[in-house]
Enzyme design. Structure first.
Site, PDB file in Angstrom:
ATOM      1  N   ARG A 170     -34.320   9.604  10.320  1.00 53.34           N
ATOM      2  CA  ARG A 170     -35.087   8.706   9.457  1.00 53.34           C
ATOM      3  C   ARG A 170     -34.369   7.356   9.382  1.00 53.34           C
ATOM      4  O   ARG A 170     -33.308   7.247   8.777  1.00 53.34           O
ATOM      5  CB  ARG A 170     -35.260   9.289   8.046  1.00 53.34           C
ATOM      6  CG  ARG A 170     -36.035   8.337   7.124  1.00 53.34           C
ATOM      7  CD  ARG A 170     -36.606   9.010   5.896  1.00 53.34           C
ATOM      8  NE  ARG A 170     -35.603   9.429   4.923  1.00 53.34           N
ATOM      9  CZ  ARG A 170     -35.906   9.848   3.690  1.00 53.34           C
ATOM     10  NH1 ARG A 170     -37.169   9.904   3.296  1.00 53.34           N
ATOM     11  NH2 ARG A 170     -34.942  10.229   2.865  1.00 53.34           N
ATOM     12  N   ASP A 450     -31.247  11.675  -4.358  1.00 48.63           N
ATOM     13  CA  ASP A 450     -31.130  10.503  -3.506  1.00 48.63           C
ATOM     14  C   ASP A 450     -31.737   9.315  -4.241  1.00 48.63           C
ATOM     15  O   ASP A 450     -31.983   9.380  -5.450  1.00 48.63           O
ATOM     16  CB  ASP A 450     -31.748  10.741  -2.128  1.00 48.63           C
ATOM     17  CG  ASP A 450     -33.267  10.894  -2.146  1.00 48.63           C
ATOM     18  OD1 ASP A 450     -33.896  10.651  -3.196  1.00 48.63           O
ATOM     19  OD2 ASP A 450     -33.824  11.255  -1.093  1.00 48.63           O
TER      20      ASP A 450
END
EC number: 2.3.3.9
Length: 536
Positions: A170, A450
Site C-alpha cells: 500500500r 493506525d
C-alpha cells in the site's frame, strides 16, 4: 561503504535531501530515481488537478450539497461488464494481515499463515525518511530471498518459511508529499515515490516468483483518481518492460465520496483491479469530514458506530453486491484487537468479538477479511474456513434491494457521552505522540491502532465542539469542557504509562497539535499533513 557510495547518483532535475544511510543507494539508484522522476513529470499535474477537484467538491458539500451517485456515469452502473479474472495467487484471500514495512513485521506477517500480507507505507507507517527507505530495502530483500535476519537486541533469528503469504503493497495516498525528494524544484508525490521505487526494484522479481506487483490503493475519492492510477500503471508497465496488466490492485473504499462511485472505480481499473475493501475506520473519519457542515449528521460515541447498522451496514452491503456483480472480491474490514496475554478472561472476550465480527462478514458475503496481529489469523481463518469452504464467494449476491443515497447517509443511533469524549482525547493524543516519534502502528488499550484512529478521534471531537453537541447528561461540548478533559486525560495517560516514559516522549508537541486541530474553525483534511512537517 565509502563516502562516494553514500551519495545518491546525479539525475537531472532530481534533488534528494534525505540522509543517505547504509545501503540506501541500492534503492536510490540513478535508474530508479529517473523512473520516479518520469512518473512525476508525466502525472503530477493531473494529481494536483484531482486534489483541487476534491477541494472544490468539498466546498459544495460545505455549502449544503450532499454526496450522491453521479448522473453522468449512470450507463456504467447499469452496464453489463466484469473486471479481469484475478491472478491465481489472489483467488483465495480469506485472511489478510496488515502492518508496517519494518523487517520483523514483514517476516512475521509472511509467516503468519495469512493468505496475504499488506505491507503498508501509508497509515501504519510514519513516513520518516528512514522508515520509507528501510522499508523499500526490506521488500527488495524479500524478493531477493535475503529477508532473513538476526535481531541484534535479543539474538533471535527471523527466517522466511515455505509458502509465505502473498505480498501486496500500500503506497501513500494522492494527498501526501515526499518532502525529501524534489523533481525540477517541485516536491514529489508520496504515492508516486512509494509505488515507483517498489515497482522498479521488485516487479520483475515478483513476477519471476510466480506472483506479481500487487498494490492496495488508499484514500481515493473518485473514479477519476482511479483512472489516474490506471494510467500510472500502464506507463510503468511499458517503461519497465512488464507484461500488460501485470500490475494488479485492490482499492480501499474508505471515503464517503468513493462509496457512490464503486462501479466507476472498478470500471476504470477493470483490466487490473481484483477487488474492493471495506476500509471502515477511515470511512467513519471520511463520513464526519465530508459532512462536517451538516448539523444533522452528528454521530454518537464512536463505540456506537458499528458495522451492520446505518451507513456502515448499507455501505458494506453495497460493496459486496457491486463487487460480486462485476467479478471482483469484496474484502472485509480490520480486526484491530491484539492478545491480552496477562488476562485470559479479557483475552477470551476480545477473541470472541473478533470471531463475531468475522462471522458477520462471511455471512454478508465478503471474500476475506483483515487482521492486525498474527495471533488473530487463526481465529479469522477458522471462521472463513467454516463459512466459506470455497476459495471465495464471488457467486454470492445479497438480497435484492436498492441501496440509495439516503441509505449511505443514515446516521447511527446512540448518545454522546463524556466518557466517549475523554476516550477520543486519550487515544488520539497517544497515537499522535507515537506517530511523531516515528511509529505508525501503535498498540493502545489492547488495539493495534493506525492513523485512522486519531483521525476519527479528532474529527469527532471537532464535530461535537463545532456544533455544540449535547451530551447524554445535558451538558454542551464547548472549548472549556474540551480543555478540562484534555488536561485531566493527559494526567491519566501519564499515570498509565509512567512519568518517565511520558516525560521522555513527544507529548507536548502531540497535545499542541491535537488541540490546534480541534479548536480550528476549519477542519483539517488530514492530520498527517501538519504532523508530517514535524517529522520530515
Amino acid at each position: 561503504m565509502n563516502a562516494a557510495e553514500m551519495v545518491p547518483p546525479a539525475v537531472e532535475g532530481v534533488v534528494v535531501t534525505g540522509r543517505i544511510g547504509p545501503r540506501y543507494t541500492e534503492i536510490l539508484t540513478a535508474d530508479a530515481l529517473a523512473f520516479v522522476a518520469g512518473l512525476h513529470r508525466r502525472f503530477d499535474a493531473r494529481r494536483l488537478e484531482r486534489l483541487a477537484a476534491r477541494a472544490a467538491r468539498q466546498a459544495r458539500f460545505d455549502a449544503g450539497e450532499r454526496p450522491d451517485f453521479l448522473p453522468e456515469t449512470a450507463a456504467i452502473r447499469a452496464g453489463d461488464w466484469r473486471v479481469a479474472p484475478a491472478p491465481a495467487d489472489l483467488t483465495d484471500r480469506r485472511v489478510e494481515i496488515t502492518g508496517p514495512v519494518d523487517r520483523k513485521m514483514i517476516v512475521n506477517a509472511l509467516n503468519s499463515g495469512a493468505n496475504v500480507f499488506m505491507g503498508d507505507f501509508e497509515d501504519a507507517t510514519c513516513p520518516t525518511w528512514a522508515n520509507l527507505i528501510d522499508g523499500q530495502l526490506n521488500l527488495k530483500d524479500r524478493w531477493a530471498g535475503a529477508i532473513d535476519f538476526v535481531d541484534a537486541r535479543n539474538g533471535k533469528t527471523y527466517a522466511l518459511k515455505a509458502n509465505p503469504a502473498v505480498l501486496i503493497i500500500r503506497p501513500r495516498g494522492w494527498h501526501l508529499p515526499e518532502s525529501h525528494v524534489t523533481v525540477d524544484g517541485a516536491t514529489l508525490s508520496g504515492a508516486l515515490f512509494d509505488f515507483g521505487l517498489y515497482a522498479f526494484h521488485c516487479a520483475k522479481a515478483a513476477l519471476a516468483a510466480g506472483s506479481g506487483p500487487y498494490f492496495y490503493l488508499p484514500k481515493m475519492e473518485s473514479h477519476l483518481e482511479a483512472r489516474l492510477w490506471n494510467d500510472v500503471f500502464a506507463h510503468a508497465e511499458a517503461t519497465l518492460g512488464l507484461p500488460a496488466a501485470s500490475i494488479r490492485c485492490t482499492v480501499l473504499i474508505e471515503t464517503l465520496p468513493a462509496a457512490f462511485e464503486m462501479d466507476e472505480i472498478l470500471y476504470e481499473l477493470r483490466e487490473r483491479i481484483t477487488g474492493l475493501n471495506c476500509g471502515r475506520w477511515d470511512y467513519i473519519f471520511s463520513f464526519i469530514k465530508t459532512l462536517r457542515a451538516h448539523r444533522d449528521c452528528l454521530l454518537p460515541d464512536r463505540a456506537k458506530v458499528v458495522m451492520g447498522k446505518a451507513f456502515l451496514g448499507n455501505y458494506a452491503e453495497l460493496l459486496v453486491r457491486t463487487c460480486h456483480r462485476r467479478g471482483a472480491f469484496a474484502m472485509g474490514g480490520m480486526a484491530a484487537q491484539i492478545p491480552i496475554k496477562n488476562d485470559p478472561e479479557r483475552n477470551a472476550a476480545a477473541l470472541a468479538k473478533v470471531k463475531a465480527d468475522k462471522e458477520r462478514e462471511a455471512r454478508e458475503g465478503h471474500d476475506g477479511t483483515w487482521v492486525a496481529h498474527p495471533d488473530l489469523v487463526g481465529v479469522a481463518k477458522a471462521v472463513f474456513d467454516d463459512k466459506m469452504p470455497a476459495p471465495n464467494q464471488l457467486g454470492f449476491l445479497p438480497a435484492d434491494r436498492v441501496i440509495g443515497r439516503d441509505d449511505l447517509l443514515a446516521i447511527h443511533e446512540g448518545s454522546r457521552s463524556e466518557a466517549g469524549l475523554r476516550e477520543n482525547i486519550r487515544v488520539g493524543v497517544q497515537y499522535v505522540e507515537a506517530w511523531l516519534g516515528g511509529r505508525g502502528a501503535v498498540p493502545i488499550y489492547n488495539l493495534m491502532e493506525d492513523a485512522a484512529t486519531a483521525e476519527i478521534s479528532r474529527t469527532q471531537i471537532w464535530q461535537w465542539l463545532h456544533f455544540g453537541a449535547t451530551l447524554e447528561d445535558g451538558r454542551t461540548v464547548d472549548e472549556a469542557l474540551f480543555r478540562t478533559c484534555l488536561g485531566e486525560e493527559m494526567e491519566r495517560v501519564r499515570g498509565e504509562i509512567g512519568a518517565e516514559a511520558y516525560d521522555a516522549g513527544r507529548f507536548p508537541q502531540a497535545i499542541a497539535l491535537f488541540e490546534q486541530l480541534i479548536l480550528s474553525d476549519r477542519l483539517e483534511a488530514f492530520l498527517t499533513l501538519p504532523a508530517y512537517r514535524l517529522v520530515a
